[in-house]
Design an enzyme around this catalytic site. Structure first.
Site: not given
Length: 302
Positions: A12, A58-59, A160, A177, A229, A255, A257
């Site tokens: 469920k 599932t109930d 970077f 950045r 990273q 990331n 941008h």
């Protein structure tokens, strides 16, 4: 027959649960969760022979979530998920593995007239606390804790450069950045022998979540990041050092941008490089960086 059922599980999903705790001092605490339960075991006949004799409806699983929430603590979520998963193993002999995933939705106590309000709360972000517990017959309980949906951004302090360049590369190197991401982090605990051992770690679960969240945000903010990273590796390494019972840490960081807009076409208006102030947020495509960092004593060094 020409085919074999190689795996099967069922359960469920999206079971919404809200629990209120009424304290003796008149204050109340609230917890809202979304729960998913999935069961494995001697259930193949339901697929291959239309035989549902070993199927726990599932109930039934849904009602079990509600009853367990009534009869047991729901905090920390690691304990609740472990209690629930172990219940399925203990109650149904044909079930060999029970998976329980819990999403805890964020409710923060209001401050009214400078004081915490006893019973009013607000949703202050999309961030959730997530937990997965898997109880396996005679094999203990595996617990995974984590954070999802934590949006973070810094307007400078990210770089970077030095990446491989070839005929397909257009991206310029940058030493300054915007860095923004939606944190998805998880930490995997050493297998617990059973519920008793999980219960001994109750305080540790909440503290680990607090430490992981703090480490994530502090490292993000303070590190003059040479790359996403490297930053995520530093986060993982610190969590492993802080929580000895954790075996491995995972991060998945998109990331997000923000691109400079060249406005020089309008009367020579400068809005690039050191003059950039107005940016265009990008929804997609985006970078996606992932890693798993494992404690050196329990696995190969990355």
């Amino acid at each position: 027959m020409s085919s074999t059922l190689s795996s099967a599980r069922y359960g469920k999903d999206n079971v919404r649960v809200y629990k209120v705790q009424r304290n003796e001092d008149g204050t109340q605490d609230v917890t809202e969760m979304t729960v998913c339960t999935l069961l494995e075991g001697d259930i193949a006949a339901s697929w291959t022979h239309s035989d549902n004799a070993n199927i726990v409806a599932t109930d039934t699983q849904k009602q079990t979530v509600y009853i367990t929430a009534k009869q047991h603590p729901v905090n920390p979520p690691e304990l609740f998920a472990s209690i629930l998963s172990q219940h399925y193993i203990d109650t149904y002999p044909r079930i060999t593995a029970a998976h329980v995933d819990v999403i805890v939705h964020r409710w923060t106590r209001m401050e009214v007239e400078g004081k915490p309000h006893p019973h009013s709360f607000f949703r202050d972000g999309a961030e959730t606390r997530v937990v997965g517990a898997v109880a396996r017959r005679d094999k203990g309980i595996d617990v995974k804790s984590g954070i999802k949906g934590l949006l973070v951004l810094k307007s400078t302090g990210s770089q970077f450069w030095g990446f491989h360049r070839d005929e397909y590369t257009q991206l310029p190197e940058t030493w300054d950045r915007i860095l923004s991401t939606e944190v998805e982090a998880a930490w995997n605990w050493k297998t617990f022998t059973g519920l008793e051992e999980v219960q001994k770690e109750v305080a540790g679960f909440d503290q680990a979540w607090k430490d992981a969240r703090r480490i994530t945000m502090e490292t993000f903010a303070k590190e003059n990041s040479p790359s996403v990273q490297n930053t995520m590796y530093l986060m993982s390494d610190q969590i492993l050092a802080k929580v000895p019972r954790v075996e491995s840490v995972e991060y998945s960081l998109p990331n997000k941008h923000y691109f400079e807009i060249d406005l020089s076409w309008h009367k020579g208006l400068k809005n690039t490089g050191k003059d950039a102030e107005v940016y265009a947020p990008q929804s997609d495509p985006n970078g996606l960086i992932q890693c798993t960092v494992t404690r050196q004593s329990s696995g190969a060094k990355l």
